[in-house]
Design an enzyme around this catalytic site. Structure first.
Site: not given
Length: 382
Positions: A54, A223, A270, A308
């Site tokens: 990536h 939750r 990235d 990035g």
């Protein structure tokens, strides 16, 4: 060529050994001192070549620019950080831009005898994303994905799209996910508001990975577990994480790798086109201006949000081991054998072994790169 060191990483440990390389492959591993060598690296660590699945660009080049010379310069210089293989990664853009981008990668990939790292393929990040969790992806180009459109992109890429990031909740009946799984394209869930349950269904329909965990996705709460919860709970699903200690704290990285273990966490940079430039400099990213901050992160000018990084993979390894306190084996696997396994390339990449590609990194104790071998050719030797 025959090289040796007292610390060569074989089978999960460092041993004194010699590595013989011929015709792009590792042809033998000998006992240390057994034969006369071409180079002796003393006590320096020799590890498998790094793989970044990536990364958008560097040195002023972005994959979306479709500039062949920029791509050649990128693949030649990325070896400075120990990367020997990478996926050229697109960002969300309009169809004509993405078409030219993937065509450019396919054209440069065909060129023989170019120096530098191997282009392993294309990571197609977007444009099939969720608007709320778009992050720095250009909102004006986000669209709903179709199998027909993706087929055309893959045709233009000459089959080089190896990984796609998409938001599974917008993939009706998981049609694109299933098509990609059937045709050998890794589906990674990212820039998505998918619930834990939707993520589980996507995995059941062929998704294999999660893009830059913690960033651009539904968060974990006790939750509503979100995609981050899926990364934690689904132990045989691969998960990327950006290891610059800006996108995620060292503590978060420690927790991530404790939960993913040594086999399913993947370090990514990235990295953007601004890698290799100084803090304060500005660049265009998907039509929007970004600026490099002093910590190496890149942010959108208009919103200040993270866009990035400028991370180098060898620095990411140092961050994991020295700052996040991740065991060396776990950290190294995340940028070698794990990405190779995700891409189905672990029969030739990701470890130091007989008949594997001769992709090696010689590391100094401070994690700087002394030498990188790509298919047996030294790239940094002076």
């Amino acid at each position: 060529m025959l090289i040796q060191s007292k610390r060569i990483y074989v089978g999960g440990d460092f041993i004194p050994a010699q590595i013989e390389m011929h015709d792009k492959k590792i042809t033998a591993i000998y006992a240390y001192g057994e034969k006369e060598v071409d180079r002796d690296y003393g006590n320096k660590r020799i590890v498998p070549g790094f793989i970044d699945i990536h990364c958008h660009g560097a040195y002023g080049f972005d994959t979306n620019y479709a500039d062949p010379e920029g791509l050649r310069k990128w693949k030649e210089n990325i070896v400075q950080e120990g990367v020997t293989g990478f996926l050229a990664t697109t960002i969300t853009e309009l169809n004509p831009v993405l078409t030219k981008a993937v065509q450019n990668v396919a054209a440069v990939k065909k060129e023989e005898n170019l120096p530098g790292a191997e282009i392993l393929g294309i990571h197609f990040e977007g444009p099939y994303l969720d608007m709320k969790f778009k992050g720095a992806q250009p909102p004006e180009a986000i669209v709903k994905g179709t199998v027909e459109e993706f087929k055309q992109y893959q045709k233009d890429a000459e089959g080089l799209i190896k990984l796609i990031t998409l938001a599974p909740e917008h993939d009706e009946d998981f049609a694109l996910t299933k098509y990609c799984a059937e045709t050998g394209v890794v589906v990674s869930m990212g820039h998505t508001g998918a619930t834990f349950e939707q993520a589980c269904l996507a995995v059941a329909n062929g998704a294999k990975s999660i893009t830059h965990t913690f960033n651009g996705q539904s968060p974990f709460t006790h939750r509503a577990n979100g995609l981050v919860g899926a990364a934690f709970r689904l132990h045989d699903v691969y998960s990327e994480v950006i290891c610059d200690c800006n996108h995620s704290t060292p503590e978060a990285l420690n927790i991530f790798f404790k939960l993913k273990g040594k086999d399913y966490g993947i370090m990514v940079s990235d990295g953007l086109m601004c890698k290799g430039f100084k803090a304060g400099e500005r660049f265009m990213f998907g039509g929007h201006e970004i600026e490099i901050y002093p910590d190496g992160s890149a942010h959108l000018i208009e919103t200040k949000s993270l866009a990035g990084s400028t991370l180098k993979i060898n620095e990411g390894l140092r961050n994991l081991v020295e700052r996040a306190q991740v065991p060396f084996e776990v950290a190294l696997n995340s940028c070698t054998i794990n990405p190779a396994r995700l891409l189905g390339l672990d029969n030739r990449l990701g470890k130091i072994a007989y008949n594997y590609d001769a992709d090696l990194v010689v590391l100094n104790d401070d994690y700087t790169v002394e030498e990188t071998f790509c298919k047996g050719l030294a790239q940094l030797h002076k």
